[in-house]
Design an enzyme around this catalytic site. Sequence first.
Site, PDB file in Angstrom:
ATOM      1  N   ASN A  36      17.677  73.201  33.511  1.00  0.00           N
ATOM      2  CA  ASN A  36      16.329  73.326  33.032  1.00  0.00           C
ATOM      3  C   ASN A  36      15.915  74.192  31.871  1.00  0.00           C
ATOM      4  O   ASN A  36      15.227  74.018  30.968  1.00  0.00           O
ATOM      5  CB  ASN A  36      15.287  73.779  34.100  1.00  0.00           C
ATOM      6  CG  ASN A  36      15.417  72.749  35.246  1.00  0.00           C
ATOM      7  OD1 ASN A  36      15.801  71.448  34.869  1.00  0.00           O
ATOM      8  ND2 ASN A  36      15.238  73.420  36.566  1.00  0.00           N
TER       9      ASN A  36
ATOM     10  N   LEU B 210       8.379  68.752  34.812  1.00  0.00           N
ATOM     11  CA  LEU B 210       8.799  69.865  33.908  1.00  0.00           C
ATOM     12  C   LEU B 210       8.576  69.534  32.139  1.00  0.00           C
ATOM     13  O   LEU B 210       7.965  70.482  31.578  1.00  0.00           O
ATOM     14  CB  LEU B 210      10.494  69.857  34.072  1.00  0.00           C
ATOM     15  CG  LEU B 210      11.078  70.834  33.020  1.00  0.00           C
ATOM     16  CD1 LEU B 210      10.680  72.315  33.463  1.00  0.00           C
ATOM     17  CD2 LEU B 210      12.765  70.823  33.039  1.00  0.00           C
TER      18      LEU B 210
ATOM     19  N   THR C 164      14.451  56.921  43.939  1.00  0.00           N
ATOM     20  CA  THR C 164      15.053  58.202  43.242  1.00  0.00           C
ATOM     21  C   THR C 164      16.522  58.802  43.706  1.00  0.00           C
ATOM     22  O   THR C 164      16.715  58.549  44.791  1.00  0.00           O
ATOM     23  CB  THR C 164      14.110  59.252  43.348  1.00  0.00           C
ATOM     24  OG1 THR C 164      14.488  60.280  42.867  1.00  0.00           O
ATOM     25  CG2 THR C 164      13.474  59.329  44.689  1.00  0.00           C
ATOM     26  N   ASP C 165      17.034  59.214  42.730  1.00  0.00           N
ATOM     27  CA  ASP C 165      18.443  60.141  43.153  1.00  0.00           C
ATOM     28  C   ASP C 165      18.008  61.291  44.014  1.00  0.00           C
ATOM     29  O   ASP C 165      18.921  61.670  44.719  1.00  0.00           O
ATOM     30  CB  ASP C 165      18.967  60.549  42.017  1.00  0.00           C
ATOM     31  CG  ASP C 165      18.243  61.568  40.989  1.00  0.00           C
ATOM     32  OD1 ASP C 165      16.926  61.776  41.493  1.00  0.00           O
ATOM     33  OD2 ASP C 165      18.632  62.040  40.279  1.00  0.00           O
ATOM     34  N   GLU C 166      16.870  61.737  44.292  1.00  0.00           N
ATOM     35  CA  GLU C 166      16.399  62.731  44.918  1.00  0.00           C
ATOM     36  C   GLU C 166      16.742  62.599  46.628  1.00  0.00           C
ATOM     37  O   GLU C 166      16.853  63.269  47.416  1.00  0.00           O
ATOM     38  CB  GLU C 166      14.659  63.188  44.801  1.00  0.00           C
ATOM     39  CG  GLU C 166      14.895  63.701  43.386  1.00  0.00           C
ATOM     40  CD  GLU C 166      13.527  64.397  43.107  1.00  0.00           C
ATOM     41  OE1 GLU C 166      12.933  65.022  44.013  1.00  0.00           O
ATOM     42  OE2 GLU C 166      13.066  64.308  41.945  1.00  0.00           O
TER      43      GLU C 166
ATOM     44  N   LYS D   8      10.599  59.014  50.280  1.00  0.00           N
ATOM     45  CA  LYS D   8      11.386  57.854  49.423  1.00  0.00           C
ATOM     46  C   LYS D   8      12.501  57.442  50.287  1.00  0.00           C
ATOM     47  O   LYS D   8      12.799  56.279  50.025  1.00  0.00           O
ATOM     48  CB  LYS D   8      11.765  58.204  47.874  1.00  0.00           C
ATOM     49  CG  LYS D   8      10.391  58.765  47.241  1.00  0.00           C
ATOM     50  CD  LYS D   8       9.642  57.520  46.743  1.00  0.00           C
ATOM     51  CE  LYS D   8      10.425  56.735  45.630  1.00  0.00           C
ATOM     52  NZ  LYS D   8       9.508  55.461  45.486  1.00  0.00           N
TER      53      LYS D   8
ATOM     54  N   ALA E  88       4.263  52.353  42.968  1.00  0.00           N
ATOM     55  CA  ALA E  88       3.146  52.999  43.552  1.00  0.00           C
ATOM     56  C   ALA E  88       3.809  54.175  44.651  1.00  0.00           C
ATOM     57  O   ALA E  88       4.624  53.760  45.466  1.00  0.00           O
ATOM     58  CB  ALA E  88       2.425  52.060  44.356  1.00  0.00           C
TER      59      ALA E  88
ATOM     60  N   TYR F  87       8.640  64.890  49.447  1.00  0.00           N
ATOM     61  CA  TYR F  87       8.732  63.490  48.563  1.00  0.00           C
ATOM     62  C   TYR F  87      10.094  62.992  48.956  1.00  0.00           C
ATOM     63  O   TYR F  87       9.919  61.669  49.121  1.00  0.00           O
ATOM     64  CB  TYR F  87       8.538  64.124  47.175  1.00  0.00           C
ATOM     65  CG  TYR F  87       9.011  63.086  46.233  1.00  0.00           C
ATOM     66  CD1 TYR F  87       8.433  61.967  46.062  1.00  0.00           C
ATOM     67  CD2 TYR F  87      10.064  63.224  45.378  1.00  0.00           C
ATOM     68  CE1 TYR F  87       8.579  60.971  45.067  1.00  0.00           C
ATOM     69  CE2 TYR F  87      10.600  62.350  44.358  1.00  0.00           C
ATOM     70  CZ  TYR F  87       9.789  61.065  44.229  1.00  0.00           C
ATOM     71  OH  TYR F  87      10.362  60.182  43.319  1.00  0.00           O
TER      72      TYR F  87
END
Length: 342
Positions: free
Chosen positions: A249, A190, A124-126, A154, A81, A150
């Site tokens: 991208n 994306l 996340t890898d972010e 995380k 979530a 974001y």
Amino acid sequence: MRLLVTGGAGFIGSNFIRWYLAEHPHDQVINVDLLTYAGNLENLRDVEKNPAYSFVRADINDRRAMREVFGRGVDAVINFAAESHVDRSIESPQAFITTNVHGTLTLLSLALEYGVKRFLQVSTDEVYGSLEPEENPFTEESPLVPSSPYAASKAGADLLAGAFYRTYGLPVVITRCTNNYGPYQFPEKLIPLMIINALEDRPLPVYGDGRQVRDWIFVTDHCRALAAVLRRGRPGEIYNIGGDCERTNLTVVREILKILGKPETLIRFVEDRPGHDRRYALQNTKIKNLGWRPQVAFAAGLAHTVRWYRENREWWQRVTSGAYREYYRRMYGRRLEGKTGD
Ligand code: NAD
Ligand code: TYD
């Protein structure tokens, strides 16, 4: 095992539940989801009548509702979530802190109180921030340098989860996965956004120079990795989950156009995302030592995903009606001004 899945009506959570029930037919899955704009019970139509599955609509911040769920007896928690979209976090960060940080704290404290045997925090890898092209991929020891609200939210949740292991002994494991793609992904990200725009011959808004690099993983490969960590991961440990599949991208967008037989003239370079991370890449050794490998090659996974969106037009037309239109105008209207005949 009775597994509490939070955020199971979203993209990865719904893929996980479908995959998990098929692989582990003797386990019970309780799905708790608030059904925000990103949550959709249609994603789980094919499992809703399965007696091993149940659904509770609740906010993970709602301690009373969550207490009722934990009171049913929960062996393990897997926390999907979240508010999950970087662009929305740049626009309004508050909900990201509320759900991703406070919500995770609520779950961790209830898991402790109810003696849950395993808590998997899906991250996340972010959280690692951005890599330069020549740098080595992130390891689990890389410092946390999140760029977006974001990613910061995380990272906050990861730190809390680690603290619950070290301070209270809660058997926490953390996974940090790279960019997922596949069926049922909300078309703000994306790949689905580009697929549905191309299907409708609308412009494809590529941020900046389009040379940012993401490491792509097909969603069921992520699901298999999560199940491996849930069963065989060591408490207190972090596991990176990467797809060994770095692409710019622009390469991804061109590939989508090629599969659909649409012209590259649909591509529009638009104003960049503020704080845009240049590159994500993960070293995978630790998760591979649990016996996991990515199985879906990018070309096959992307072709499958494009086919799914082509064949499930009703699904994405429904999720993009209403509030999505306003979102799209806000996010892309000015960026595309003068760059489109749309
Ligand atoms: P998503 O946005 O598709 O789904 C999120 C789900 O959480 C939705 O069903 C939503 O209704 C639910 N939710 C939101 N707030 C809630 C709340 N307060 N209480 C209960 N439910 C709530 O996201 P996703 O792409 O499926 O990502 C799932 C998780 O995986 C997230 O934690 C995300 O950070 C992580 N992750 C995603 C990716 C990716 O590429 N999508 C990569 C790595 C990690
Ligand atoms: P996204 O799917 O939002 O995932 P994340 O930001 O979490 O990696 O974006 C993936 C990459 O694609 C990212 O570099 C931003 C870029 N992007 C565009 O160029 N145009 C778009 O319309 C979107 C949504 C993303």
